[in-house]
Scaffold this active site. Sequence first.
Site, mmCIF file in Angstrom:
data_model
loop_
_atom_site.group_PDB
_atom_site.id
_atom_site.type_symbol
_atom_site.label_atom_id
_atom_site.label_comp_id
_atom_site.label_asym_id
_atom_site.label_seq_id
_atom_site.Cartn_x
_atom_site.Cartn_y
_atom_site.Cartn_z
ATOM 1 N N GLY A 220 -29.810 39.354 16.502
ATOM 2 C CA GLY A 220 -28.770 38.511 15.913
ATOM 3 C C GLY A 220 -28.963 38.448 14.425
ATOM 4 O O GLY A 220 -29.898 39.038 13.888
ATOM 5 N N SER B 30 -36.747 47.680 12.018
ATOM 6 C CA SER B 30 -35.953 46.917 11.055
ATOM 7 C C SER B 30 -36.751 46.667 9.782
ATOM 8 O O SER B 30 -37.984 46.526 9.819
ATOM 9 C CB SER B 30 -35.588 45.575 11.680
ATOM 10 O OG SER B 30 -35.157 44.676 10.696
ATOM 11 N N CYS C 246 -36.959 44.029 8.542
ATOM 12 C CA CYS C 246 -37.561 42.697 8.719
ATOM 13 C C CYS C 246 -39.060 42.781 8.965
ATOM 14 O O CYS C 246 -39.744 41.755 8.987
ATOM 15 C CB CYS C 246 -36.901 41.949 9.872
ATOM 16 S SG CYS C 246 -35.245 41.401 9.484
ATOM 17 N N TYR D 10 -39.151 38.226 14.976
ATOM 18 C CA TYR D 10 -38.347 39.439 15.180
ATOM 19 C C TYR D 10 -39.008 40.616 14.449
ATOM 20 O O TYR D 10 -39.141 41.711 14.998
ATOM 21 C CB TYR D 10 -36.931 39.168 14.644
ATOM 22 C CG TYR D 10 -36.033 40.374 14.543
ATOM 23 C CD1 TYR D 10 -35.404 40.912 15.664
ATOM 24 C CD2 TYR D 10 -35.772 40.970 13.299
ATOM 25 C CE1 TYR D 10 -34.561 42.011 15.558
ATOM 26 C CE2 TYR D 10 -34.933 42.065 13.193
ATOM 27 C CZ TYR D 10 -34.326 42.583 14.329
ATOM 28 O OH TYR D 10 -33.494 43.671 14.209
ATOM 29 N N ASN E 7 -29.911 46.107 7.290
ATOM 30 C CA ASN E 7 -28.586 45.459 7.335
ATOM 31 C C ASN E 7 -27.429 46.433 7.530
ATOM 32 O O ASN E 7 -26.739 46.808 6.578
ATOM 33 C CB ASN E 7 -28.327 44.653 6.049
ATOM 34 C CG ASN E 7 -29.321 43.542 5.881
ATOM 35 O OD1 ASN E 7 -29.559 42.772 6.803
ATOM 36 N ND2 ASN E 7 -29.929 43.469 4.716
ATOM 37 N N GLU F 240 -23.679 36.765 14.451
ATOM 38 C CA GLU F 240 -23.146 37.691 13.457
ATOM 39 C C GLU F 240 -24.011 37.712 12.197
ATOM 40 O O GLU F 240 -24.672 36.742 11.870
ATOM 41 C CB GLU F 240 -21.693 37.337 13.107
ATOM 42 C CG GLU F 240 -21.470 36.001 12.428
ATOM 43 C CD GLU F 240 -21.410 34.824 13.411
ATOM 44 O OE1 GLU F 240 -21.869 34.959 14.554
ATOM 45 O OE2 GLU F 240 -20.937 33.755 12.989
ATOM 46 N N LYS F 241 -23.965 38.832 11.483
ATOM 47 C CA LYS F 241 -24.760 38.986 10.271
ATOM 48 C C LYS F 241 -23.872 38.752 9.056
ATOM 49 O O LYS F 241 -22.662 38.615 9.173
ATOM 50 C CB LYS F 241 -25.393 40.368 10.259
ATOM 51 C CG LYS F 241 -26.166 40.617 11.563
ATOM 52 C CD LYS F 241 -26.933 41.876 11.539
ATOM 53 C CE LYS F 241 -28.291 41.620 10.916
ATOM 54 N NZ LYS F 241 -29.010 42.854 10.629
ATOM 55 N N GLN G 60 -29.977 35.108 -3.191
ATOM 56 C CA GLN G 60 -30.824 36.023 -2.425
ATOM 57 C C GLN G 60 -30.133 37.391 -2.388
ATOM 58 O O GLN G 60 -28.903 37.470 -2.331
ATOM 59 C CB GLN G 60 -31.125 35.479 -1.015
ATOM 60 C CG GLN G 60 -29.950 35.276 -0.085
ATOM 61 C CD GLN G 60 -29.289 33.916 -0.212
ATOM 62 O OE1 GLN G 60 -29.214 33.335 -1.283
ATOM 63 N NE2 GLN G 60 -28.751 33.414 0.894
ATOM 64 N N THR G 61 -30.920 38.447 -2.458
ATOM 65 C CA THR G 61 -30.342 39.796 -2.540
ATOM 66 C C THR G 61 -30.576 40.585 -1.248
ATOM 67 O O THR G 61 -31.563 40.378 -0.539
ATOM 68 C CB THR G 61 -30.969 40.590 -3.703
ATOM 69 O OG1 THR G 61 -32.391 40.576 -3.542
ATOM 70 C CG2 THR G 61 -30.576 40.017 -5.045
HETATM 71 P P1 NAD Z 1 -26.529 44.457 19.090
HETATM 72 O O1 NAD Z 1 -27.031 43.115 19.456
HETATM 73 O O2 NAD Z 1 -25.067 44.610 18.827
HETATM 74 O O3 NAD Z 1 -26.935 45.524 20.206
HETATM 75 C C1 NAD Z 1 -28.091 45.393 20.992
HETATM 76 C C2 NAD Z 1 -27.669 45.564 22.438
HETATM 77 O O4 NAD Z 1 -28.834 45.481 23.276
HETATM 78 C C3 NAD Z 1 -26.703 44.460 22.931
HETATM 79 O O5 NAD Z 1 -25.488 45.027 23.380
HETATM 80 C C4 NAD Z 1 -27.461 43.787 24.062
HETATM 81 O O6 NAD Z 1 -26.638 43.375 25.145
HETATM 82 C C5 NAD Z 1 -28.422 44.892 24.480
HETATM 83 N N1 NAD Z 1 -29.556 44.317 25.211
HETATM 84 C C6 NAD Z 1 -30.294 43.231 24.862
HETATM 85 N N2 NAD Z 1 -31.198 42.966 25.813
HETATM 86 C C7 NAD Z 1 -31.028 43.906 26.790
HETATM 87 C C8 NAD Z 1 -31.670 44.140 28.027
HETATM 88 N N3 NAD Z 1 -32.652 43.348 28.456
HETATM 89 N N4 NAD Z 1 -31.248 45.182 28.784
HETATM 90 C C9 NAD Z 1 -30.224 45.978 28.361
HETATM 91 N N5 NAD Z 1 -29.584 45.801 27.176
HETATM 92 C C10 NAD Z 1 -29.986 44.765 26.413
HETATM 93 O O7 NAD Z 1 -27.400 44.935 17.829
HETATM 94 P P2 NAD Z 1 -27.163 46.147 16.817
HETATM 95 O O8 NAD Z 1 -26.791 45.544 15.514
HETATM 96 O O9 NAD Z 1 -26.302 47.182 17.420
HETATM 97 O O10 NAD Z 1 -28.654 46.664 16.671
HETATM 98 C C11 NAD Z 1 -29.151 47.778 17.417
HETATM 99 C C12 NAD Z 1 -30.634 47.937 17.116
HETATM 100 O O11 NAD Z 1 -30.832 48.126 15.715
HETATM 101 C C13 NAD Z 1 -31.491 46.733 17.511
HETATM 102 O O12 NAD Z 1 -32.712 47.189 18.016
HETATM 103 C C14 NAD Z 1 -31.699 46.020 16.209
HETATM 104 O O13 NAD Z 1 -32.887 45.255 16.216
HETATM 105 C C15 NAD Z 1 -31.787 47.185 15.237
HETATM 106 N N6 NAD Z 1 -31.438 46.782 13.870
HETATM 107 C C16 NAD Z 1 -30.161 46.433 13.575
HETATM 108 C C17 NAD Z 1 -29.843 46.041 12.281
HETATM 109 C C18 NAD Z 1 -28.448 45.638 11.911
HETATM 110 O O14 NAD Z 1 -28.237 45.311 10.740
HETATM 111 N N7 NAD Z 1 -27.487 45.645 12.807
HETATM 112 C C19 NAD Z 1 -30.841 46.004 11.287
HETATM 113 C C20 NAD Z 1 -32.146 46.359 11.635
HETATM 114 C C21 NAD Z 1 -32.420 46.775 12.927
#
Ligand code: NAD
Length: 324
Positions: free
Chosen positions: A77, A119, A121, A150, A179, A192-193, A219-220
Site C-alpha cells: 500500500g 523496493s 523502502c 515493509y 514509486n 493508494e500512493k 519531502q522529495t
Molecule cells: P499491488 O498491491 O497493486 O499488487 C500486489 C498484488 O499482490 C495484489 O493484487 C494483491 O492482491 C496480491 N497479493 C497480496 N497477497 C497475496 C497472497 N497472499 N496471495 C496472492 N496474491 C496476493 O501492488 P503493486 O504496486 O502492483 O506492486 C507490485 C510489487 O512491486 C509489490 O511487491 C510491491 O511491494 C513492489 N513495489 C511496488 C512499488 C510501487 O510504487 N507500486 C514500489 C516498490 C515496490
Amino acid sequence: MTRSALVCGAGGFIGGHLVRRLKGEGFWVRGVDLKFHEYSETEADDFMIGDLRDQWFCRSVVDRAFDEVYQLAADMGGAGYIFTGEHDADVMHNSATINLNVLDACYKRRIGRIFYSSSACMYPAYNQEDPSNPLCSEESAYPAAPDSEYGWEKLFSERLYLAYRRNYGMKTFIARYHNIFGPFGTWTGGREKAPAAICRKVAEAKSGSEIEVWGDGNQTRSFLYVEECLDGTTRLTRSGFSGPVNVGSEEMVTINQLVDIVSDIAGKQIFKKHVAGPQGVRGRNSDNRLIQEKLQWAPNMPLRKGLEMTYAWVESQVRGNSRA
Ligand code: NAD
C-alpha cells in the site's frame, strides 16, 4: 516454441500491466492473485485465484516449467498503509510467507528465471534525511536501517533470493522499484500512493479550492511511469545481471511540486493545506548509474508525461464514481 510466464500478483497494479506486456510479446501467461484485477479484464491465458501464503497452492501454481516467473505479490500500500505501523505484522508475515513459498516452489520445479520486486523502502533512513540530497546507490543498503517493516521484509526477501541463487544456482533477479505510478492502479480506499492520491484529490476539487497534503510537502521523491518499470523489469530478467538494482526515475520533485504539476495538467488553481500524516523518509531519488552500466539502459520519460496519462485515467474513475 511459445515462451511461458507466471505473474504472481497479476490482479494488482504492476502485475496487471505486466500480463498485458507479456501477452503482447507472444508469451503464454498464467496470472495468480487473491483477486481479479479491479480496473481491467485480465489478458492472461490462465488466471488462478488463491492465496500464495499456502505452500500447497503455490506448488499447484508452479506446476509447469515457466521460462520466466515474476514475483510481484505482496501485502502492499501507500504511506497511509505501510507507514502508520498498524499493519506491520501483516505486512511482514504475509509478504515473507509469499516469497518463501513461491521461491521454494520454483526451486522444486527447476524454474529458469525468477524476478523479485524489492523496493527503495529498504534503503537506510539515515541516508534520506536531506530532501535535496538523498543517497540511494545500491551499495549504500548496508548497514541496514529501513524506516518501515515493509522495507525490512523487502531486505529479508532480497537476501532470500540471493541465497537461492548462491546455494542452488537459481537465476534470480532483483529490482528495487522507486514509486511506480500510472493508470489502472489503486486510486482510493487508503492503499493508494501519492501520485494517484493527488490526482484523485485534484480531480475531485473545484478550481480555487484547497486539497490536503501530508506533511509540509517539501519531502522529495521520484516517480517512475509503469511502462518504463516494465522495460527495466523484463530487461533485467533476461540479462546476465542479477541485481539488486534500482528501477526508478532520477527526476526528483517535492510533493508540493507534484501537486502543482497535476493542478496544471487539470487546468485548475489548487491551494495546499498541509496536514499531519505519514510521510516516510524526507528525501528519496533513484540512482541509475548501476542499471545504466549493467543493462545499458535507464528510464527517461518526463514525469509530466506520465502524470498526464495517469490524471486522465483517475479523472475518468472519479467521474464514473460520481455518476454511480
Ligand atoms: P499491488 O498491491 O497493486 O499488487 C500486489 C498484488 O499482490 C495484489 O493484487 C494483491 O492482491 C496480491 N497479493 C497480496 N497477497 C497475496 C497472497 N497472499 N496471495 C496472492 N496474491 C496476493 O501492488 P503493486 O504496486 O502492483 O506492486 C507490485 C510489487 O512491486 C509489490 O511487491 C510491491 O511491494 C513492489 N513495489 C511496488 C512499488 C510501487 O510504487 N507500486 C514500489 C516498490 C515496490
